[in-house]
Scaffold this motif. Structure first.
Motif, PDB file in Angstrom:
ATOM      1  N   GLY A 143      -8.427  39.195 -36.451  1.00 38.93           N
ATOM      2  CA  GLY A 143      -9.297  39.639 -37.511  1.00 38.93           C
ATOM      3  C   GLY A 143      -8.967  40.747 -38.130  1.00 38.93           C
ATOM      4  O   GLY A 143      -8.163  41.754 -37.543  1.00 38.93           O
ATOM      5  N   LEU A 144      -9.354  41.049 -39.595  1.00 36.10           N
ATOM      6  CA  LEU A 144      -8.816  42.256 -40.339  1.00 36.10           C
ATOM      7  C   LEU A 144     -10.095  42.993 -40.737  1.00 36.10           C
ATOM      8  O   LEU A 144     -11.269  42.773 -40.822  1.00 36.10           O
ATOM      9  CB  LEU A 144      -8.529  41.544 -41.549  1.00 36.10           C
ATOM     10  CG  LEU A 144      -7.142  40.419 -41.434  1.00 36.10           C
ATOM     11  CD1 LEU A 144      -6.791  40.021 -43.043  1.00 36.10           C
ATOM     12  CD2 LEU A 144      -6.030  41.356 -41.018  1.00 36.10           C
ATOM     13  N   LEU A 145      -9.517  44.386 -40.648  1.00 36.54           N
ATOM     14  CA  LEU A 145     -10.488  45.494 -41.034  1.00 36.54           C
ATOM     15  C   LEU A 145     -10.150  46.317 -41.994  1.00 36.54           C
ATOM     16  O   LEU A 145      -8.916  46.930 -41.714  1.00 36.54           O
ATOM     17  CB  LEU A 145     -10.854  46.374 -39.610  1.00 36.54           C
ATOM     18  CG  LEU A 145     -11.415  47.790 -39.848  1.00 36.54           C
ATOM     19  CD1 LEU A 145     -12.782  47.500 -40.457  1.00 36.54           C
ATOM     20  CD2 LEU A 145     -11.807  48.397 -38.569  1.00 36.54           C
ATOM     21  N   GLY A 170      -2.217  48.933 -37.282  1.00 35.73           N
ATOM     22  CA  GLY A 170      -2.156  48.982 -38.629  1.00 35.73           C
ATOM     23  C   GLY A 170      -1.271  48.018 -39.231  1.00 35.73           C
ATOM     24  O   GLY A 170      -0.324  47.621 -38.452  1.00 35.73           O
ATOM     25  N   THR A 171      -1.488  47.275 -40.244  1.00 31.93           N
ATOM     26  CA  THR A 171      -0.412  46.294 -40.880  1.00 31.93           C
ATOM     27  C   THR A 171       0.572  47.044 -41.767  1.00 31.93           C
ATOM     28  O   THR A 171       1.802  46.263 -42.084  1.00 31.93           O
ATOM     29  CB  THR A 171      -1.335  45.348 -41.854  1.00 31.93           C
ATOM     30  OG1 THR A 171      -1.733  46.046 -42.907  1.00 31.93           O
ATOM     31  CG2 THR A 171      -2.366  44.565 -40.809  1.00 31.93           C
ATOM     32  N   THR A 172       0.774  48.184 -41.863  1.00 28.25           N
ATOM     33  CA  THR A 172       1.632  48.963 -42.375  1.00 28.25           C
ATOM     34  C   THR A 172       1.873  50.349 -41.746  1.00 28.25           C
ATOM     35  O   THR A 172       0.766  50.711 -40.999  1.00 28.25           O
ATOM     36  CB  THR A 172       1.539  49.217 -44.088  1.00 28.25           C
ATOM     37  OG1 THR A 172       0.386  50.011 -44.168  1.00 28.25           O
ATOM     38  CG2 THR A 172       1.651  47.922 -44.696  1.00 28.25           C
ATOM     39  N   TYR A 203      -6.349  50.843 -46.541  1.00 32.72           N
ATOM     40  CA  TYR A 203      -5.368  50.776 -45.305  1.00 32.72           C
ATOM     41  C   TYR A 203      -6.261  49.413 -44.646  1.00 32.72           C
ATOM     42  O   TYR A 203      -7.383  49.272 -44.584  1.00 32.72           O
ATOM     43  CB  TYR A 203      -5.521  51.992 -44.506  1.00 32.72           C
ATOM     44  CG  TYR A 203      -4.455  51.980 -43.417  1.00 32.72           C
ATOM     45  CD1 TYR A 203      -2.923  52.195 -43.854  1.00 32.72           C
ATOM     46  CD2 TYR A 203      -4.649  51.505 -42.000  1.00 32.72           C
ATOM     47  CE1 TYR A 203      -2.018  52.005 -42.813  1.00 32.72           C
ATOM     48  CE2 TYR A 203      -3.591  51.276 -41.168  1.00 32.72           C
ATOM     49  CZ  TYR A 203      -2.150  51.669 -41.534  1.00 32.72           C
ATOM     50  OH  TYR A 203      -1.238  51.636 -40.714  1.00 32.72           O
ATOM     51  N   LEU A 204      -5.100  48.704 -43.846  1.00 39.31           N
ATOM     52  CA  LEU A 204      -5.539  47.395 -43.347  1.00 39.31           C
ATOM     53  C   LEU A 204      -5.145  47.444 -41.934  1.00 39.31           C
ATOM     54  O   LEU A 204      -4.113  47.530 -41.602  1.00 39.31           O
ATOM     55  CB  LEU A 204      -4.884  46.091 -44.112  1.00 39.31           C
ATOM     56  CG  LEU A 204      -5.560  44.795 -43.615  1.00 39.31           C
ATOM     57  CD1 LEU A 204      -6.999  44.371 -44.006  1.00 39.31           C
ATOM     58  CD2 LEU A 204      -4.599  43.638 -44.535  1.00 39.31           C
TER      59      LEU A 204
END
Length: 214
Positions: A143-145, A170-172, A203-204
């Motif tokens: 799931g994404l936040l 973190g996705t980055t 930020y994702l």
């Protein structure tokens, strides 16, 4: 529809300590089995009003601590006849664990929360360790936040508190702010900030497949 409301509401006030009662999901969503997205501090709900129309095969839930904004958002939802969108009034920091079940949410957005600049008021900020822990429980694996702010200090603090939790990655690289939102809609604050040529710090995070909240 313009609604005048107080810009700042103290979430630590006694009147905001009661948990939000869980809704009857089949009554508020025509297709309750669809993936559920949660927007924390949805304000007037414009982001979700747009998202619900753009993605009819998803359900959207907005939680806002200012009652008049929720009433206005619900009225607009009804005018648009959206059956995949609902808004709730209350304090998410006292309600998340009782509002939704474990691994029941596909994605969460926390966008432009009240910065509470004064040091003695920063305990009122929405992203607290307890909330992050509850988000780790209610989000589905992968799931994404998404967090967004136009205040760098607030964006960094939100990132730090979420990154501290072992469930989130973190996705980055940390503090590598996204140049664009991953969503096809924008909040009113986001539109205003960008129209003035000011930066938005985004930020994702993603919840790990085997992550467990502690």
């Amino acid at each position: 529809m313009g609604v005048r409301v107080r810009q700042h509401v103290n979430p630590l006030s006694q009147k905001f300590q009661d948990a939000i009662a869980p809704p009857n999901w089949p009554e508020i969503f025509a297709q309750p089995e669809q993936p559920l997205y949660l927007d924390i501090g949805c304000a007037r709900g414009q982001f979700l009003l747009d998202m619900a129309q753009l993605r009819p095969h998803h359900n959207f839930l907005g939680v806002e601590i200012r009652r008049l904004m929720v009433q206005s958002a619900l009225q607009q939802r009804d005018e648009l006849q959206l059956s995949n969108l609902h808004f709730l009034f209350g304090n998410i920091n006292t309600s998340l664990d009782s509002l939704v079940g474990a691994q029941s949410i596909t994605g969460v957005t926390i966008q432009f929360p009240d910065p509470w600049f004064k040091r003695r008021h920063q305990k009122r900020r929405v992203v607290q360790p307890a909330l992050v822990n509850e988000l780790a429980t209610c989000l589905k694996p992968e799931g994404l936040l998404l967090i967004q702010s136009d205040v760098l200090e607030v964006a960094i603090e939100m990132c730090d508190r979420i990154a501290e939790h072992p469930a989130f990655t973190g996705t980055t690289p940390l503090y590598s702010w996204l140049p664009e939102s991953p969503f096809p809609a924008a909040t009113e604050r986001e539109k205003l900030t960008l129209s003035e040529g000011l930066p938005v710090y985004r930020y994702l995070f993603q919840k790990g497949v085997e992550a467990e909240s502690k």
